[in-house]
Design a protein around this motif. Sequence first.
Motif, PDB file in Angstrom:
ATOM      1  N   UNK A 107      -6.299  -0.505   0.301  1.00 26.50           N
ATOM      2  CA  UNK A 107      -5.266  -1.811  -0.691  1.00 26.50           C
ATOM      3  C   UNK A 107      -4.317  -2.653   0.836  1.00 26.50           C
ATOM      4  N   UNK A 108      -3.831  -2.287   2.065  1.00 23.50           N
ATOM      5  CA  UNK A 108      -3.233  -2.878   2.598  1.00 23.50           C
ATOM      6  C   UNK A 108      -4.501  -4.106   2.947  1.00 23.50           C
ATOM      7  N   UNK A 109      -5.538  -4.063   3.247  1.00 22.87           N
ATOM      8  CA  UNK A 109      -6.778  -4.940   3.394  1.00 22.87           C
ATOM      9  C   UNK A 109      -7.002  -5.654   1.770  1.00 22.87           C
ATOM     10  N   UNK A 110      -7.380  -5.402   1.565  1.00 17.51           N
ATOM     11  CA  UNK A 110      -7.777  -6.463  -0.081  1.00 17.51           C
ATOM     12  C   UNK A 110      -6.255  -6.594  -0.724  1.00 17.51           C
ATOM     13  N   UNK A 129       5.021   3.539  -6.025  1.00 15.20           N
ATOM     14  CA  UNK A 129       3.751   2.455  -5.253  1.00 15.20           C
ATOM     15  C   UNK A 129       3.623   0.992  -5.284  1.00 15.20           C
ATOM     16  N   UNK A 130       5.131   0.193  -6.665  1.00 12.48           N
ATOM     17  CA  UNK A 130       5.471  -0.803  -7.157  1.00 12.48           C
ATOM     18  C   UNK A 130       6.911  -1.214  -5.254  1.00 12.48           C
ATOM     19  N   UNK A 131       7.227  -0.477  -5.267  1.00 12.26           N
ATOM     20  CA  UNK A 131       8.069  -1.030  -3.911  1.00 12.26           C
ATOM     21  C   UNK A 131       7.074  -0.728  -2.347  1.00 12.26           C
ATOM     22  N   UNK A 135       6.830  -4.759  -1.016  1.00  9.96           N
ATOM     23  CA  UNK A 135       7.251  -4.615   0.206  1.00  9.96           C
ATOM     24  C   UNK A 135       6.335  -5.095   1.562  1.00  9.96           C
ATOM     25  N   UNK A 136       5.022  -4.821   1.183  1.00 13.83           N
ATOM     26  CA  UNK A 136       3.869  -5.278   2.309  1.00 13.83           C
ATOM     27  C   UNK A 136       3.315  -6.410   1.795  1.00 13.83           C
ATOM     28  N   UNK A 142       3.703 -13.559   0.990  1.00 11.23           N
ATOM     29  CA  UNK A 142       3.056 -13.709   0.459  1.00 11.23           C
ATOM     30  C   UNK A 142       4.269 -13.521  -0.400  1.00 11.23           C
ATOM     31  N   UNK A 143       4.264 -14.453  -1.745  1.00  8.72           N
ATOM     32  CA  UNK A 143       4.641 -14.349  -2.648  1.00  8.72           C
ATOM     33  C   UNK A 143       4.194 -14.265  -4.034  1.00  8.72           C
TER      34      UNK A 143
END
Length: 261
Positions: A107-110, A129-131, A135-136, A142-143
Amino acid sequence: MCGKLNSERKNVSTFNDLFIDEAVKIFETSSALIQDEDTLSNIITQISEYVPEKEVNAIVAQVLSWHQGRFVEFAQRANDDQEEGEFECLQWKGLPLFKSVFDLGIYQMLLWELKPKTIIEIGAINGGSAVWMADLLKSFGLECHVYSFDINIPCFQYEDVTFIQGDCNQIGTGMTASFLSELPHPWLVIEDAHVNVTNVLSYFARYMSSNDYLVVEDSGCKQEGVAEFLSDKAEKFVVDTKYCDFFGRNMTCSHNSILKK
């Protein structure tokens, strides 16, 4: 333990629940017998009727770990040949995060590649998951706003996260066409509610733009629904094999279901 799984996850099985469910029932009825590895031998045979040997060994190791406790002497640890990890969920800011380490890495790469302006998560559970995603994305500079949808929603508020209450069986009521039409692209849509899957995917697909991503989590048991969804949309969505197979073929909870439009 079964009660804990049901109360915290609202009866929705995760990647670990499916294979330990029957074994947990046996352990609950035999808990008085569990003191060390030798006393487990009489019930291992019963467990083997429900789960493969590899999973049996993992469960046995976990039960022994529970009895041993979290903090132990170095000498005891040095003589312990246990190789299995914990079954507890990863956490983010104290909230259970129902994702494997593989999926967290993917996910962090995507998210960095896609740079979404909108994330729609179907299945909020406790909001972890949403939080984490909010945060990431903030750490990336990124907005992006996360909209997390569920029939039962968390009772807290968080910056850049909106929890929306609704029923996946009436997805168009909670996520109206007019609302979706105003959300900026690129989108990342994540289905993790396990309810009305094919129709939910089809609904959001109508409003997605080219290069948006659609991810179906825990999709090993949803392959039929995913295939039905794609049956008349093969030209519109393709599997991103970079992420599905990054750690090995489908070493993710999203089997063949990290999709790009």
